[in-house]
Write a protein that holds these residues in place. Structure first.
Motif, mmCIF file in Angstrom:
data_model
loop_
_atom_site.group_PDB
_atom_site.id
_atom_site.type_symbol
_atom_site.label_atom_id
_atom_site.label_comp_id
_atom_site.label_asym_id
_atom_site.label_seq_id
_atom_site.Cartn_x
_atom_site.Cartn_y
_atom_site.Cartn_z
ATOM 1 N N ALA A 125 0.813 -1.211 0.000
ATOM 2 C CA ALA A 125 0.000 0.000 0.000
ATOM 3 C C ALA A 125 0.851 1.267 0.000
ATOM 4 O O ALA A 125 0.335 2.363 -0.212
ATOM 5 C CB ALA A 125 -0.927 0.007 1.216
ATOM 6 N N GLY A 126 2.143 1.141 0.244
ATOM 7 C CA GLY A 126 3.025 2.299 0.265
ATOM 8 C C GLY A 126 3.512 2.664 -1.125
ATOM 9 O O GLY A 126 3.158 2.025 -2.120
ATOM 10 N N PRO A 127 4.337 3.702 -1.218
ATOM 11 C CA PRO A 127 4.858 4.103 -2.530
ATOM 12 C C PRO A 127 5.704 3.007 -3.160
ATOM 13 O O PRO A 127 6.423 2.286 -2.468
ATOM 14 C CB PRO A 127 5.718 5.334 -2.203
ATOM 15 C CG PRO A 127 5.241 5.815 -0.873
ATOM 16 C CD PRO A 127 4.796 4.593 -0.139
ATOM 17 N N TRP A 128 5.608 2.901 -4.459
ATOM 18 C CA TRP A 128 6.433 1.958 -5.204
ATOM 19 C C TRP A 128 7.784 2.599 -5.512
ATOM 20 O O TRP A 128 7.918 3.827 -5.501
ATOM 21 C CB TRP A 128 5.750 1.588 -6.511
ATOM 22 C CG TRP A 128 4.574 0.676 -6.349
ATOM 23 C CD1 TRP A 128 3.897 0.398 -5.195
ATOM 24 C CD2 TRP A 128 3.934 -0.068 -7.384
ATOM 25 N NE1 TRP A 128 2.879 -0.476 -5.451
ATOM 26 C CE2 TRP A 128 2.872 -0.779 -6.780
ATOM 27 C CE3 TRP A 128 4.149 -0.202 -8.743
ATOM 28 C CZ2 TRP A 128 2.033 -1.615 -7.504
ATOM 29 C CZ3 TRP A 128 3.316 -1.038 -9.474
ATOM 30 C CH2 TRP A 128 2.268 -1.740 -8.857
ATOM 31 N N PRO A 129 8.801 1.796 -5.816
ATOM 32 C CA PRO A 129 10.071 2.388 -6.259
ATOM 33 C C PRO A 129 9.895 3.071 -7.606
ATOM 34 O O PRO A 129 9.104 2.626 -8.444
ATOM 35 C CB PRO A 129 11.010 1.176 -6.358
ATOM 36 C CG PRO A 129 10.108 0.002 -6.538
ATOM 37 C CD PRO A 129 8.860 0.315 -5.768
ATOM 38 N N VAL A 130 10.609 4.158 -7.814
ATOM 39 C CA VAL A 130 10.547 4.834 -9.112
ATOM 40 C C VAL A 130 11.244 3.971 -10.158
ATOM 41 O O VAL A 130 12.023 3.069 -9.834
ATOM 42 C CB VAL A 130 11.192 6.229 -9.041
ATOM 43 C CG1 VAL A 130 10.470 7.103 -8.023
ATOM 44 C CG2 VAL A 130 12.676 6.134 -8.708
ATOM 45 N N GLY A 131 10.967 4.243 -11.422
ATOM 46 C CA GLY A 131 11.557 3.460 -12.501
ATOM 47 C C GLY A 131 12.225 4.334 -13.541
ATOM 48 O O GLY A 131 12.108 5.570 -13.524
ATOM 49 N N HIS A 132 12.935 3.680 -14.456
ATOM 50 C CA HIS A 132 13.539 4.339 -15.620
ATOM 51 C C HIS A 132 14.433 5.513 -15.232
ATOM 52 O O HIS A 132 14.368 6.583 -15.840
ATOM 53 C CB HIS A 132 12.456 4.833 -16.578
ATOM 54 C CG HIS A 132 11.487 3.783 -16.999
ATOM 55 N ND1 HIS A 132 10.294 4.073 -17.597
ATOM 56 C CD2 HIS A 132 11.518 2.431 -16.893
ATOM 57 C CE1 HIS A 132 9.636 2.963 -17.849
ATOM 58 N NE2 HIS A 132 10.369 1.951 -17.425
ATOM 59 N N LEU A 133 15.262 5.340 -14.214
ATOM 60 C CA LEU A 133 16.174 6.410 -13.822
ATOM 61 C C LEU A 133 17.163 6.693 -14.947
ATOM 62 O O LEU A 133 17.776 5.771 -15.492
ATOM 63 C CB LEU A 133 16.942 6.023 -12.550
ATOM 64 C CG LEU A 133 16.257 6.334 -11.221
ATOM 65 C CD1 LEU A 133 15.065 5.425 -11.011
ATOM 66 C CD2 LEU A 133 17.233 6.180 -10.065
ATOM 67 N N GLN A 134 17.324 7.972 -15.275
ATOM 68 C CA GLN A 134 18.241 8.380 -16.330
ATOM 69 C C GLN A 134 18.966 9.653 -15.914
ATOM 70 O O GLN A 134 18.415 10.482 -15.186
ATOM 71 C CB GLN A 134 17.500 8.641 -17.642
ATOM 72 C CG GLN A 134 16.786 7.431 -18.214
ATOM 73 C CD GLN A 134 16.124 7.745 -19.541
ATOM 74 O OE1 GLN A 134 16.767 8.215 -20.479
ATOM 75 N NE2 GLN A 134 14.835 7.495 -19.618
ATOM 76 N N ALA A 135 20.189 9.791 -16.386
ATOM 77 C CA ALA A 135 20.966 11.007 -16.179
ATOM 78 C C ALA A 135 21.552 11.407 -17.530
ATOM 79 O O ALA A 135 22.357 10.671 -18.101
ATOM 80 C CB ALA A 135 22.069 10.792 -15.154
ATOM 81 N N GLN A 136 21.127 12.550 -18.045
ATOM 82 C CA GLN A 136 21.545 12.997 -19.368
ATOM 83 C C GLN A 136 22.331 14.298 -19.259
ATOM 84 O O GLN A 136 21.961 15.195 -18.495
ATOM 85 C CB GLN A 136 20.326 13.208 -20.267
ATOM 86 C CG GLN A 136 19.516 11.942 -20.516
ATOM 87 C CD GLN A 136 18.273 12.209 -21.336
ATOM 88 O OE1 GLN A 136 17.619 13.235 -21.171
ATOM 89 N NE2 GLN A 136 17.942 11.288 -22.227
ATOM 90 N N ARG A 137 23.399 14.381 -20.030
ATOM 91 C CA ARG A 137 24.180 15.611 -20.071
ATOM 92 C C ARG A 137 23.402 16.695 -20.794
ATOM 93 O O ARG A 137 22.837 16.472 -21.858
ATOM 94 C CB ARG A 137 25.501 15.364 -20.787
ATOM 95 C CG ARG A 137 26.390 14.331 -20.104
ATOM 96 C CD ARG A 137 27.652 14.110 -20.901
ATOM 97 N NE ARG A 137 28.492 13.081 -20.290
ATOM 98 C CZ ARG A 137 29.650 12.682 -20.797
ATOM 99 N NH1 ARG A 137 30.097 13.232 -21.914
ATOM 100 N NH2 ARG A 137 30.360 11.754 -20.186
ATOM 101 N N GLN A 138 23.378 17.883 -20.213
ATOM 102 C CA GLN A 138 22.726 19.032 -20.832
ATOM 103 C C GLN A 138 23.575 20.268 -20.591
ATOM 104 O O GLN A 138 23.692 20.738 -19.456
ATOM 105 C CB GLN A 138 21.323 19.244 -20.273
ATOM 106 C CG GLN A 138 20.295 18.262 -20.793
ATOM 107 C CD GLN A 138 18.883 18.700 -20.484
ATOM 108 O OE1 GLN A 138 18.654 19.572 -19.648
ATOM 109 N NE2 GLN A 138 17.917 18.099 -21.149
ATOM 110 N N ASN A 139 24.166 20.777 -21.666
ATOM 111 C CA ASN A 139 25.054 21.935 -21.566
ATOM 112 C C ASN A 139 26.128 21.669 -20.514
ATOM 113 O O ASN A 139 26.894 20.732 -20.622
ATOM 114 C CB ASN A 139 24.248 23.198 -21.264
ATOM 115 C CG ASN A 139 23.243 23.508 -22.369
ATOM 116 O OD1 ASN A 139 23.531 23.279 -23.543
ATOM 117 N ND2 ASN A 139 22.081 24.004 -21.997
#
Length: 220
Positions: A125-139
């Motif tokens: 019933a609690g929050p689920w783990p987040v998914g699709h973690l990404q880190a993208q270079r921007q400038n």
């Protein structure tokens, strides 16, 4: 139906030993319809997964492969040798409990066996783990992004959950030391390139945290 990357595991092969329990190879459609599901225990809890391919390799010994991981909001974990498994089928029943029984020690008698004391935590019933973690270079910086996961957004099999409104705690690390905390209401955050690790967890309306997800941050 398009499945998110990382959920299909075409490399892991589970070798399991059962007590006269046969398995069958099924199609992808059969898997998505609810076939061949298992719970697998690890030090981090239980992962709910499914498989399409089953090969008998010895008396009551099977190799299971072509896995779909992290069902029902469970975390994808490293499966240790000797892990216990539970077959998820019509024999596995969900207990009917009142809300005020959560967190209370109750006496259970599974399958008519010996009574055991167990405290129901209602973790699903609690929050689920987040998914699709990404880190993208921007400038000169990094854009950190993730996807919400919850029962009401179709388990992320066919949409990204971008319309889902949640609250998230983001922690940023450098050389193992926590440097910044952020509370955000969107599924992205621009961060400094000086950090090398990020952790994200959803927070529910009661202030409870879901499981933490982490991602190493690339140097810019």
């Amino acid at each position: 139906m398009k499945l998110p990357p990382g959920r299909w595991d075409h490399f892991t092969v589970l070798t399991v030993e059962t007590d006269n329990q046969p398995f069958n190879t099924i199609s992808d459609a059969g898997l998505l319809a609810g076939g061949n599901q298992l719970l697998v225990q690890s030090a981090h809890g239980w992962e709910w997964l499914a498989f399409t391919k089953a090969v008998l390799i010895g008396p009551n010994q099977w190799q299971l492969s072509q896995l779909l991981r992290g069902l029902g909001g469970s975390q994808i974990v490293d499966i240790p040798g000797g892990a216990q498994i539970v077959i998820v089928d019509e024999r596995l029943r969900r207990p009917e409990l009142a809300l005020d029984e959560t967190g209370v020690e109750l006496s259970w008698r599974p399958g008519g066996g010996t009574a055991q004391t167990y405290k129901y935590q209602a973790k699903a019933a609690g929050p689920w783990p987040v998914g699709h973690l990404q880190a993208q270079r921007q400038n000169s910086g990094l854009k950190l992004s993730w996807s919400a996961r919850a029962p009401n957004i179709s388990n992320h099999l066919d949409r990204d959950g971008s319309a889902y409104e949640g609250v998230y705690h983001v922690r940023l690390y450098r050389y193992g030391q926590l440097h910044e905390n952020h509370i955000v209401r969107q599924t992205h955050l621009r961060v400094s390139p000086r950090y090398d690790l990020a952790e994200i967890a959803e927070i529910d309306i009661n202030g409870s945290f879901g499981p933490w997800g982490s991602i190493p941050l690339p140097a810019v």
